[in-house]
Structures are given as C-alpha cells and as structure tokens.
Design an enzyme around this catalytic site. Structure first.
Site, PDB file in Angstrom:
ATOM      1  N   CYS A 272       5.025   2.598   8.119  1.00 32.60           N
ATOM      2  CA  CYS A 272       4.050   1.522   8.757  1.00 32.60           C
ATOM      3  C   CYS A 272       5.318   0.343   9.048  1.00 32.60           C
ATOM      4  CB  CYS A 272       3.290   1.055   8.227  1.00 32.60           C
ATOM      5  SG  CYS A 272       3.564   0.075   6.425  1.00 32.60           S
ATOM      6  N   TYR A 273       4.665  -0.905   9.224  1.00 33.80           N
ATOM      7  CA  TYR A 273       5.659  -2.047   9.720  1.00 33.80           C
ATOM      8  C   TYR A 273       6.406  -2.380   8.506  1.00 33.80           C
ATOM      9  CZ  TYR A 273       2.550  -2.449  13.962  1.00 33.80           C
ATOM     10  OH  TYR A 273       1.692  -1.951  14.810  1.00 33.80           O
TER      11      TYR A 273
END
Length: 108
Positions: free
Chosen positions: A67-68
C-alpha cells in the site's frame, strides 16, 4: 485462530525478486497511483479484481501486499490470509519507502 500475515522488510522483498522467487505481488493503492508507479511485477488489486486473485492463485503461492506506507496493507494481508493463502506478507514502509530506496525497481 485468527489467520495471520507476516511483515516483510523491503530488503528481503528485493532479494526475493532478484532470486525470481515465485510470489504474487499485489498493490492495493488507488488506480491512478498504481498507474503512476508501482513495484516491477506487481498487479493492481481492488474490489473488482480480488475475486479473480483468490480463485486463480494457488494457496501455496506467497502473496505480498503493498500500500502507500505499510498500514492498510496489513488489513488486506490479514483478509487474504483468511481466504486460505498459506503465506501472506505486508510490505513494511509500503510503496513510498520502496520507491525512495529502490527507484530502479519502480515501473512508471
């Protein structure tokens, strides 16, 4: 027993990728962010593509969730572990950290 996932550090993932170890690398960021850059070999995963991943990926294939920053990937990894995958990992630091450390391993 709650299905569990493991944390994966970027150095280990880089080593696995260089060894061409069989694994499924999935990126759960939004489609635009994914299009602007993602780890080489990863596939975008969202609500429309997750059923196909679960149906078509052998349960003994290690799955690495990106993810980020390495936070929301933990929830996704836990969910995927609950779908019957034997080995599920959440990438620590997420894509942001990976891109900072290894810009040559980013597909843009």
């Amino acid at each position: 027993m709650t299905p569990s996932f493991e944390h994966l550090d970027p150095t280990t993932l880089a080593q696995w990728l260089s060894e061409r170890r069989p694994l499924q690398l999935v990126d759960i960021r939004d489609p635009l962010s994914f299009a602007q850059g993602h780890i080489l070999g990863s596939r975008h995963l969202d609500n429309t593509t997750v059923a196909e991943l679960v149906d078509k990926t052998p349960s003994d294939t290690p799955v690495v969730v990106v993810c980020y920053h390495g936070h929301s990937s933990q929830q996704a990894a836990s969910w995927l572990a609950g779908q019957g995958f034997d080995e599920v990992y959440s990438l620590d630091g997420g894509f942001v950290d990976w891109a900072h450390r290894r810009p040559d391993s980013v597909e843009r």
